[in-house]
Design a protein around this motif. Structure first.
Motif, short mmCIF file in Angstrom:
data_model
loop_
_atom_site.label_atom_id
_atom_site.label_comp_id
_atom_site.label_asym_id
_atom_site.label_seq_id
_atom_site.Cartn_x
_atom_site.Cartn_y
_atom_site.Cartn_z
N TRP A 1 0.74 -1.21 -0.14
CA TRP A 1 0.14 0.10 0.08
C TRP A 1 0.81 1.15 -0.04
O TRP A 1 0.52 2.07 -0.77
N ARG A 2 1.85 1.41 0.79
CA ARG A 2 2.88 2.39 1.00
C ARG A 2 3.54 2.81 -0.37
O ARG A 2 3.67 3.66 -0.81
N ALA A 3 3.83 1.49 -1.21
CA ALA A 3 4.73 1.64 -2.35
C ALA A 3 3.75 2.31 -3.34
O ALA A 3 3.94 3.14 -4.26
N ALA A 4 2.22 1.72 -3.43
CA ALA A 4 1.43 2.14 -4.27
C ALA A 4 1.07 3.58 -4.19
O ALA A 4 0.96 4.32 -4.97
N ARG A 5 1.01 4.04 -2.92
CA ARG A 5 0.71 5.53 -2.60
C ARG A 5 1.92 6.31 -2.95
O ARG A 5 1.56 7.27 -3.38
#
Length: 139
Positions: free
Chosen positions: A86-90
């Motif tokens: 999720w952090r990488a996508a954000r």
């Protein structure tokens, strides 16, 4: 089949017994997948997270405290994997947003180059389906 939470099967898996590890995976795979699916809402992402969870667990099985239940440890790994995705996508979405804003702010923003369009399209294709949908709905 031996209860996959029992210390003996975990110790055999630690010793490199793949059959024991396969029993552990079979016993917990569905729960890990369901947990990941609840976190992501995407079956493909959940499947990837489950697979990464078991790979990481196998690599670090020697760190597992056999006095504790195994499933919460596996679910903790899955939660961390989901959070990292999720952090990488954000971060990727923020990068795209910044690139769009910079492009729109430039004086020659009327028409993006073919190279820019291809770059943005590729970055969008690399996002999970749910995040692609968010961007499509926004823009």
């Amino acid at each position: 089949m031996i209860d996959p939470n029992k210390t003996e099967i975990i110790l055999r898996a630690r010793a490199g017994d793949l059959a024991s590890w396969e029993q552990i995976v079979a016993a917990h795979q569905q729960a890990v997948f369901r947990f990941a699916y609840l976190r992501t809402g995407d079956a493909a992402e959940a499947s990837d997270i489950a697979q990464e969870t078991f790979i990481q667990a196998w690599q670090h099985i020697d760190r597992f405290d056999t006095r504790r239940p195994l499933r919460p440890w596996l679910l903790g790994i899955a939660a961390k994997r989901a959070r990292n995705r999720w952090r990488a996508a954000r971060r990727q979405l923020n990068y795209l947003r910044k690139a769009f804003e910079e492009r729109l702010a430039s004086p020659d923003a009327a028409e993006p180059s073919r190279e820019d369009r291809d770059l943005v399209q590729q970055a969008l294709r690399d996002l999970p389906a749910a995040q692609q949908e968010i961007i499509a709905l926004r823009y």
